[in-house]
Motif scaffolding. Structure first.
Motif, PDB file in Angstrom:
ATOM      1  N   GLU A 287      75.029  35.539  50.672  1.00  0.00           N
ATOM      2  CA  GLU A 287      75.205  35.530  49.428  1.00  0.00           C
ATOM      3  C   GLU A 287      76.260  36.678  49.137  1.00  0.00           C
ATOM      4  OE1 GLU A 287      71.771  36.709  46.927  1.00  0.00           O
ATOM      5  OE2 GLU A 287      70.445  36.095  48.690  1.00  0.00           O
ATOM      6  N   MET A 288      76.137  37.811  49.802  1.00  0.00           N
ATOM      7  CA  MET A 288      77.193  38.838  49.710  1.00  0.00           C
ATOM      8  C   MET A 288      77.296  39.449  51.168  1.00  0.00           C
ATOM      9  SD  MET A 288      75.825  40.934  46.591  1.00  0.00           S
ATOM     10  CE  MET A 288      77.176  42.075  46.357  1.00  0.00           C
ATOM     11  N   LEU A 289      78.720  40.006  51.437  1.00  0.00           N
ATOM     12  CA  LEU A 289      78.877  40.528  53.032  1.00  0.00           C
ATOM     13  C   LEU A 289      79.294  41.890  52.691  1.00  0.00           C
ATOM     14  CD1 LEU A 289      80.960  37.472  54.291  1.00  0.00           C
ATOM     15  CD2 LEU A 289      78.639  38.081  54.741  1.00  0.00           C
ATOM     16  N   GLY A 290      78.991  42.823  53.872  1.00  0.00           N
ATOM     17  CA  GLY A 290      79.556  44.208  53.648  1.00  0.00           C
ATOM     18  C   GLY A 290      78.670  44.976  54.584  1.00  0.00           C
ATOM     19  N   GLN A 291      79.249  45.887  55.379  1.00  0.00           N
ATOM     20  CA  GLN A 291      78.839  46.604  56.602  1.00  0.00           C
ATOM     21  C   GLN A 291      79.137  48.151  56.151  1.00  0.00           C
ATOM     22  OE1 GLN A 291      80.336  45.267  60.218  1.00  0.00           O
ATOM     23  NE2 GLN A 291      78.487  44.573  60.674  1.00  0.00           N
ATOM     24  N   ALA A 292      80.073  48.285  55.012  1.00  0.00           N
ATOM     25  CA  ALA A 292      80.302  49.574  54.728  1.00  0.00           C
ATOM     26  C   ALA A 292      78.881  50.409  54.029  1.00  0.00           C
ATOM     27  CB  ALA A 292      81.437  49.426  53.665  1.00  0.00           C
TER      28      ALA A 292
ATOM     29  N   GLU B 137      86.342  48.986  56.021  1.00  0.00           N
ATOM     30  CA  GLU B 137      85.900  48.349  57.260  1.00  0.00           C
ATOM     31  C   GLU B 137      85.329  46.991  57.058  1.00  0.00           C
ATOM     32  OE1 GLU B 137      84.815  50.986  55.550  1.00  0.00           O
ATOM     33  OE2 GLU B 137      82.977  51.703  56.052  1.00  0.00           O
ATOM     34  N   ASP B 138      85.216  46.466  56.030  1.00  0.00           N
ATOM     35  CA  ASP B 138      84.653  45.171  55.556  1.00  0.00           C
ATOM     36  C   ASP B 138      85.828  44.326  55.346  1.00  0.00           C
ATOM     37  OD1 ASP B 138      82.027  46.044  55.593  1.00  0.00           O
ATOM     38  OD2 ASP B 138      81.953  46.023  53.205  1.00  0.00           O
ATOM     39  N   VAL B 139      86.841  44.523  55.426  1.00  0.00           N
ATOM     40  CA  VAL B 139      88.336  43.464  55.060  1.00  0.00           C
ATOM     41  C   VAL B 139      88.124  42.375  56.318  1.00  0.00           C
ATOM     42  CG1 VAL B 139      90.493  43.385  55.047  1.00  0.00           C
ATOM     43  CG2 VAL B 139      89.668  45.202  53.849  1.00  0.00           C
ATOM     44  N   ARG B 140      87.833  42.841  57.508  1.00  0.00           N
ATOM     45  CA  ARG B 140      88.079  41.870  58.638  1.00  0.00           C
ATOM     46  C   ARG B 140      87.025  40.922  58.316  1.00  0.00           C
ATOM     47  NH1 ARG B 140      89.571  43.683  63.612  1.00  0.00           N
ATOM     48  NH2 ARG B 140      90.866  45.320  62.542  1.00  0.00           N
ATOM     49  N   MET B 141      85.886  41.203  58.139  1.00  0.00           N
ATOM     50  CA  MET B 141      84.452  40.514  58.053  1.00  0.00           C
ATOM     51  C   MET B 141      84.872  39.412  56.867  1.00  0.00           C
ATOM     52  SD  MET B 141      80.951  41.302  57.171  1.00  0.00           S
ATOM     53  CE  MET B 141      80.276  42.146  58.657  1.00  0.00           C
ATOM     54  N   LEU B 142      85.307  39.906  55.682  1.00  0.00           N
ATOM     55  CA  LEU B 142      85.604  39.278  54.584  1.00  0.00           C
ATOM     56  C   LEU B 142      86.597  38.133  54.726  1.00  0.00           C
ATOM     57  CD1 LEU B 142      85.085  42.035  51.819  1.00  0.00           C
ATOM     58  CD2 LEU B 142      83.571  39.913  52.160  1.00  0.00           C
TER      59      LEU B 142
ATOM     60  N   GLU C 182      95.131  40.207  65.121  1.00  0.00           N
ATOM     61  CA  GLU C 182      94.594  41.785  64.939  1.00  0.00           C
ATOM     62  C   GLU C 182      95.631  42.496  64.265  1.00  0.00           C
ATOM     63  OE1 GLU C 182      92.495  45.110  64.952  1.00  0.00           O
ATOM     64  OE2 GLU C 182      91.736  43.128  65.352  1.00  0.00           O
ATOM     65  N   SER C 183      96.886  42.251  64.642  1.00  0.00           N
ATOM     66  CA  SER C 183      97.975  42.963  63.709  1.00  0.00           C
ATOM     67  C   SER C 183      98.007  42.648  62.231  1.00  0.00           C
ATOM     68  CB  SER C 183      99.252  42.580  64.272  1.00  0.00           C
ATOM     69  OG  SER C 183      99.442  41.229  64.490  1.00  0.00           O
ATOM     70  N   ALA C 184      97.675  41.525  62.067  1.00  0.00           N
ATOM     71  CA  ALA C 184      97.514  40.856  60.594  1.00  0.00           C
ATOM     72  C   ALA C 184      96.394  41.481  59.756  1.00  0.00           C
ATOM     73  CB  ALA C 184      97.741  39.369  60.514  1.00  0.00           C
ATOM     74  N   LEU C 185      95.272  41.501  60.765  1.00  0.00           N
ATOM     75  CA  LEU C 185      93.816  42.204  60.009  1.00  0.00           C
ATOM     76  C   LEU C 185      94.406  43.697  59.458  1.00  0.00           C
ATOM     77  CD1 LEU C 185      91.378  40.764  62.297  1.00  0.00           C
ATOM     78  CD2 LEU C 185      91.409  40.394  59.715  1.00  0.00           C
ATOM     79  N   GLN C 186      95.030  44.554  60.570  1.00  0.00           N
ATOM     80  CA  GLN C 186      95.359  45.765  60.586  1.00  0.00           C
ATOM     81  C   GLN C 186      96.119  45.831  59.319  1.00  0.00           C
ATOM     82  OE1 GLN C 186      96.973  47.326  64.094  1.00  0.00           O
ATOM     83  NE2 GLN C 186      94.827  47.213  65.323  1.00  0.00           N
ATOM     84  N   ARG C 187      97.127  45.074  59.013  1.00  0.00           N
ATOM     85  CA  ARG C 187      97.939  45.111  57.717  1.00  0.00           C
ATOM     86  C   ARG C 187      97.301  45.014  56.532  1.00  0.00           C
ATOM     87  NH1 ARG C 187     103.383  44.994  57.955  1.00  0.00           N
ATOM     88  NH2 ARG C 187     104.139  45.533  55.582  1.00  0.00           N
ATOM     89  N   LEU C 188      96.478  44.050  56.584  1.00  0.00           N
ATOM     90  CA  LEU C 188      95.457  43.805  55.503  1.00  0.00           C
ATOM     91  C   LEU C 188      94.526  45.230  55.140  1.00  0.00           C
ATOM     92  CD1 LEU C 188      94.266  40.025  55.913  1.00  0.00           C
ATOM     93  CD2 LEU C 188      95.743  40.822  54.113  1.00  0.00           C
ATOM     94  N   GLU C 189      93.930  45.656  56.213  1.00  0.00           N
ATOM     95  CA  GLU C 189      93.105  46.907  56.281  1.00  0.00           C
ATOM     96  C   GLU C 189      93.992  47.908  55.197  1.00  0.00           C
ATOM     97  OE1 GLU C 189      89.703  46.464  59.643  1.00  0.00           O
ATOM     98  OE2 GLU C 189      91.711  47.276  60.128  1.00  0.00           O
ATOM     99  N   ALA C 190      95.292  47.934  55.636  1.00  0.00           N
ATOM    100  CA  ALA C 190      96.178  49.113  55.046  1.00  0.00           C
ATOM    101  C   ALA C 190      96.642  48.814  53.605  1.00  0.00           C
ATOM    102  CB  ALA C 190      97.321  49.392  56.002  1.00  0.00           C
TER     103      ALA C 190
END
Length: 522
Positions: free
Chosen positions: A143-148, A320-325, A346-354
């Protein structure tokens, strides 16, 4: 670890790759043609060490008895998440690019540089292991995702409210998932068998909103040709979700207050009271206390709604939930469009996290849908990200805030599991502060940079005649990096390695070499 499968009819290629990968402690299994691979795939058994499925497949394009491109299609149909590296001669680069666009992880041009080939295979291994972590952590039908921690607080609050029908006020920025929380509160409540009715009070004109909420009698106004049940009646025996309650007109707030007080209301143009048993959940992105002070929202209604308050964190507060989502939304978009899910580098994920994500989770979902359609290759790189991400400056991670606010429901934060691996401080290396003494990331970002301190330390050691300055400082630097990563990931080595951008074998070796205290990992 599962083996790397190598498919090539040239024994010298197989031999060279086997030996190079063995030196990196990467197990291999070799095949001479695609038929052997397909037979082996049909016979895999994760519980049998001799019949393990592949971690990565490395295949030539041109082989007797079958094409590497055909093998790619058949393997991807059976194991969509398996990284496939295509080997090709320079004359076959067009075919390799075509394979890359159809789902290959990467292509390797022959003759290849052996260290670069090993590095490429290692990257594919790490990508495969990351995908396995995501699959374990994020069920497709969640239903919902989140580890934060802030999201875990929300999940705990939903659980604790599951036996109650109390009124709940959900606050949070637009796009943060307030309706998802409302639906979860309904689904896990005593009235779960009843209807869930949602209405956005900001999206309906003022003249129609009263009729939408309470219904109307025939002839109540021009165009009212029949009696109509409003949302309160429609939600009888269930939950009514009032979204953007802060935008409700002031005169309607008085009627809503009466309904919340005694459960009775009148349809527009009606004279007989109507009663409905409804659990009310309201949501807003506005500061209702400020609206009360400004005279735009009734104070008595605010207190009636603010029985239990849940605050949803903005996406930038749960980075910290950006990559999972992101991976979840890419899978979701692929299913909706009937295409194969794309992977994200991984580099694209890091850009999204920023990225600050002013539109929160909804914006991330839209970006992933855009990438599924617009990214040219099967693996999404930084350059494929939309302009609003590429042109935005990276921002420092904000310190996460707890769900509870003054007068709100504030469940306690649970500690890290006792069996997590939290390293001890090494000689001359004080452990990073934890708990109440821990410095929030936003504050840490404001501190002076560490390079001048490194210069001072290096100069002191060199002037004192220290012989192994490189080793001393390198060990301390690596120790700090690994210790901090393990603290952030609560002792999960694979996730720590992923965030640092190194392999799992590397972090395990470094923990041993640096004398960090080992513990059970997840």
């Amino acid at each position: 670890m599962k083996p790397i499968w190598i498919v090539d009819d040239d024994p010298s290629i197989r031999f060279v790759l086997e030996k190079a990968l063995a030196r990196e402690n990467l197990p291999t299994r070799s095949f001479t043609n695609p038929r052997e691979v397909l037979d082996a795939l049909a016979d895999v058994d994760p519980g049998d060490a001799t019949r393990q499925p592949p971690q990565v497949l490395v295949s030539d394009i041109r082989m007797p008895g079958g094409s590497g491109l055909q093998l790619l299609e058949q393997v991807r149909a059976q194991q969509p998440g398996l990284p496939v590296i295509i080997m090709t001669a320079y004359s076959d680069l067009d075919s390799a690019v075509s394979a890359f666009q159809r789902g290959a992880f990467e292509y390797l041009a022959k003759p290849f540089d052996l260290p670069k080939a090993v590095e490429l295979i290692r990257r594919a291994v790490e990508e495969s292991q990351r995908e396995e972590i995501i699959e374990d952590q994020a069920p497709l039908n969640a239903e919902m995702l989140g580890q934060a921690p802030a999201m875990q607080d929300v999940f705990r609050a939903i659980g604790r409210l599951s036996q109650s029908q109390v009124t709940v006020l959900i606050t949070g920025e637009s796009g943060s998932g307030k309706e998802l929380v409302a639906r979860a509160l309904h689904k896990h409540s005593p009235v779960a068998g009843g209807p869930f009715v949602a209405i956005n009070t900001a999206a309906i004109p003022k003249d129609l909103l009263e009729s939408e909420l309470f219904g109307h009698e025939r002839g109540a106004f021009t165009g009212a040709q029949t009696q109509r049940r409003g949302r309160f009646e429609q939600a009888d025996g269930g939950t009514l979700f009032l979204d953007e309650i802060g935008d409700m007109p002031f005169d309607l707030q008085t009627r809503l207050l009466r309904v919340l007080s005694d459960g009775h209301f009148y349809r527009v143009g009606g004279h007989a009271p109507v009663k409905a048993q409804v659990r009310v959940i309201a949501a807003t992105h506005q500061d209702l206390e400020q609206r009360v002070r400004e005279g735009g929202f009734r104070e008595d209604l605010f207190h009636r709604l603010n029985v239990i308050r849940l605050r949803l964190p903005a996406l930038r507060e749960r980075r910290e939930d950006v990559r999972m989502l992101a991976r979840h939304f890419l899978q979701q978009s692929a299913r909706q469009l009937g295409v194969e899910p794309k992977r994200i580098a991984e580099s694209a994920l890091q850009r999204l996290e920023a990225f600050s994500f002013p539109g929160n989770v909804r914006q991330l979902e839209n970006i992933c849908h855009w990438l599924t359609v617009m990214a040219p290759a099967q693996q999404i790189s930084v350059k494929d990200l939309p302009p609003e991400v590429l042109q935005a400056p990276a921002i420092a991670t904000a310190a996460p805030q707890a769900v509870g606010e003054p007068g709100s429901f504030a469940p306690e934060r649970e500690d890290a599991p006792a069996d997590s691996f939290v390293p001890r401080a090494g000689p001359g290396l004080p452990a990073a502060p934890q708990g109440a003494d821990a410095e929030p990331p936003a504050a840490a970002a404001a501190l002076p940079t560490w390079e001048p301190l490194l210069n001072v330390q290096a100069r002191q050691l060199l002037e004192n005649g220290q012989a192994d300055v490189w080793d001393v400082l390198t060990r301390r630097f690596e120790s700090h990096l690994i210790r901090t990563a393990l603290q952030v990931t609560h002792g999960r080595r694979m996730e720590a390695a992923q965030r640092l951008g190194i392999g799992r074998n590397t972090i395990t070796r470094k923990i041993q070499e640096l004398g960090l205290e080992a513990g059970e990992e997840h």
